[in-house]
Design a protein around this motif. Structure first.
Motif, short mmCIF file in Angstrom:
data_model
loop_
_atom_site.label_atom_id
_atom_site.label_comp_id
_atom_site.label_asym_id
_atom_site.label_seq_id
_atom_site.Cartn_x
_atom_site.Cartn_y
_atom_site.Cartn_z
N ASN A 77 0.89 -1.33 0.21
CA ASN A 77 0.03 -0.02 0.07
C ASN A 77 0.86 1.10 0.11
OD1 ASN A 77 -1.53 2.20 1.89
ND2 ASN A 77 -2.90 1.15 0.40
N ARG A 78 0.58 2.11 -0.88
CA ARG A 78 1.36 3.53 -0.94
C ARG A 78 0.51 4.71 -0.65
NH1 ARG A 78 5.98 1.28 -3.77
NH2 ARG A 78 7.11 3.03 -3.03
N LEU A 79 -0.64 4.73 -0.96
CA LEU A 79 -1.40 5.69 -0.45
C LEU A 79 -2.78 5.17 0.33
CD1 LEU A 79 -2.18 9.04 -2.40
CD2 LEU A 79 -4.07 7.64 -1.60
N ARG A 80 -3.24 5.81 1.20
CA ARG A 80 -4.36 5.67 1.79
C ARG A 80 -5.05 6.90 2.41
NH1 ARG A 80 -5.24 0.01 4.13
NH2 ARG A 80 -5.16 -0.54 1.99
N HIS A 81 -6.46 7.09 2.08
CA HIS A 81 -7.01 8.10 2.80
C HIS A 81 -8.50 7.48 3.26
CE1 HIS A 81 -10.04 11.38 2.92
NE2 HIS A 81 -8.88 12.15 3.29
N THR A 82 -8.70 7.98 4.61
CA THR A 82 -10.15 7.55 5.08
C THR A 82 -10.61 8.62 5.65
OG1 THR A 82 -9.20 6.72 7.28
CG2 THR A 82 -9.28 5.12 5.57
N ALA A 83 -12.06 8.63 5.59
CA ALA A 83 -12.81 9.83 6.30
C ALA A 83 -14.14 9.13 6.86
CB ALA A 83 -12.95 10.82 5.23
N ILE A 84 -14.26 9.30 8.11
CA ILE A 84 -15.30 8.98 9.02
C ILE A 84 -16.49 9.96 8.91
CG2 ILE A 84 -16.44 8.05 10.99
CD1 ILE A 84 -13.62 6.70 11.50
N ALA A 85 -17.68 9.72 8.68
CA ALA A 85 -18.75 11.02 8.62
C ALA A 85 -18.83 11.32 10.05
CB ALA A 85 -19.92 10.13 8.03
N ASN A 86 -18.78 12.57 10.09
CA ASN A 86 -18.84 13.36 11.40
C ASN A 86 -17.80 12.79 12.33
OD1 ASN A 86 -21.26 15.00 10.79
ND2 ASN A 86 -22.50 12.78 11.26
N GLY A 87 -16.69 12.65 11.77
CA GLY A 87 -15.47 11.81 12.64
C GLY A 87 -14.25 12.36 12.00
N LEU A 110 0.93 8.23 3.51
CA LEU A 110 2.01 7.63 2.49
C LEU A 110 2.84 6.66 2.96
CD1 LEU A 110 2.60 11.01 0.25
CD2 LEU A 110 0.97 9.16 -0.16
N SER A 111 3.14 5.65 2.16
CA SER A 111 4.03 4.43 2.64
C SER A 111 5.01 4.11 1.79
CB SER A 111 3.31 3.21 3.10
OG SER A 111 2.23 3.58 4.14
N ASP A 112 6.21 3.72 2.10
CA ASP A 112 7.37 3.28 1.15
C ASP A 112 7.06 1.75 0.64
OD1 ASP A 112 8.26 1.77 3.15
OD2 ASP A 112 10.00 2.96 3.68
N LYS A 113 7.85 1.30 -0.03
CA LYS A 113 7.95 -0.01 -0.62
C LYS A 113 7.95 -1.06 0.69
CE LYS A 113 12.76 -0.43 -1.26
NZ LYS A 113 13.99 -0.65 -2.23
N THR A 114 8.35 -0.86 1.68
CA THR A 114 8.52 -1.85 2.86
C THR A 114 7.28 -1.56 3.87
OG1 THR A 114 9.57 -0.17 4.17
CG2 THR A 114 10.97 -1.49 2.89
N GLN A 115 6.40 -0.96 3.32
CA GLN A 115 4.91 -0.43 4.18
C GLN A 115 5.43 0.20 5.46
OE1 GLN A 115 1.44 -2.20 3.13
NE2 GLN A 115 2.93 -0.82 1.88
N THR A 116 6.53 1.01 5.33
CA THR A 116 6.83 1.99 6.40
C THR A 116 6.18 3.42 6.12
OG1 THR A 116 8.81 0.73 6.84
CG2 THR A 116 8.71 3.13 7.60
#
Length: 329
Positions: free
Chosen positions: A128-138, A144-150
């Protein structure tokens, strides 16, 4: 034969015109799921939408206020996936056919009362290299992560506070320009100014106008190359009250005179050469000067005692002379 051919061409043209403005139903039925938009002049493509407002519009769960039922969190995400683009991920079996770019629109459910959206991008090695999450009313979260998932960029908003982190060692932030390797500083403002309206806490050392905070074997918390101006400077140091200790060995004025004649400065006071080479330590110098002031005070007390004694002796002699003169008369 010509009429049949014309009918085939007419049918083909009708199908092309029909599908160019098609609305794709999410129900079953094969070709029957491809329907004309409403209005039919709409040339956008919609999936689950009869009147798409974009070149491609995909509908999620229809009712915003409805609470849906899922087996677990993973089931909720699987059934709420709206975009699934790119190569199948290596673990697509466990991720239910997920591809490299996915977008989820998870409605309120028995798992969570708040709706959630998530955008994710993986690489071809299933990292995973990019992740965006949004919780409604939260809260909302971007990573952003590198190739080692760091993770190397984390932005988190809890509704009140925002946290911006560069958690990976070897992170560099440059403002007003671009960093060129090797980068001298982890945080670098190359142009413009920096302003802090509140307190600044530094746990190590601060340099102004210089890149060195050491002088010989001594490390200084604050190093300044240039003039320093302040309304007040407070220095914590030991003091010279030991001079007033009864056991203090106060040198005689003759000893002081001999030391000055030999060394060119007072005892315990740095010479001009030492100050030029090593600098002046304000706290230590203030203590030394206080030592000399207290020694001068002791010398004055001694002299005052001697003068008082001499005056007393003189007054006694005057009285005796006065008596003798009176006897002669």
């Amino acid at each position: 034969m010509r009429k049949i051919t014309q009918k085939i061409y007419s049918a083909a043209f009708f199908l092309i015109a029909f599908t160019s403005s098609a609305q794709i139903s999410t129900g079953t039925g094969g070709a029957a799921s491809i329907l004309a938009n409403n209005p039919s002049t709409n040339t956008n493509v919609g999936i689950g939408v009869t009147n798409p407002k974009a070149k491609l519009e995909i509908a999620g769960f229809p009712a915003i206020s409805t609470t849906y039922t899922f087996l677990n969190e993973g089931d909720g995400y699987d059934k709420s996936r709206l975009l699934n683009i790119g190569t199948l991920r290596e673990n697509s079996t466990s991720t239910n056919g997920a591809r490299l770019l996915t977008f989820y629109d998870v409605p309120p459910s028995n798992i969570s009362p708040n709706a959630t959206t998530m955008l994710a991008i993986e690489d071809r090695q299933d990292a995973n290299r990019l992740r965006h999450t949004a919780i409604a009313n939260g809260s909302s979260f971007f990573r952003l992560s590198d190739k080692t998932q760091t993770a190397f960029v984390d932005i988190f908003d809890d509704g009140t506070n925002v946290f911006f982190d560069l958690p990976k060692s070897g992170s560099y932030l440059t403002v007003g320009g671009r960093a060129v390797w090797p980068v001298a500083h982890n945080f670098w403002v190359k142009t413009g100014t920096s302003k802090f309206d509140h307190d600044v806490f530094i746990d190590t050392n601060l340099c102004i106008g210089t890149s060195s905070f050491t002088d010989g074997s001594t490390t200084y918390r604050l190093s300044v190359k240039g003039k320093v101006r302040a309304e007040e400077v407070k220095v914590y140091n030991t003091w010279a009250d030991y001079v007033f200790n009864p056991n203090y060995a106060l040198p005689s004025l003759k000893e002081v005179e001999n030391y000055i004649a030999k060394n060119g400065h007072l005892q315990n006071v740095p010479s001009a050469k030492e100050i030029t080479q090593n600098g002046l330590e304000l706290g230590e110098m203030a203590k030394i000067q206080q030592e000399k002031i207290e020694e001068l005070t002791l010398y004055l007390i001694q002299q005052n005692k001697e003068l008082t004694k001499q005056n007393s002796e003189i007054e006694e002699l005057k009285a005796q002379v006065k008596i003798l003169l009176a006897q002669k008369k």
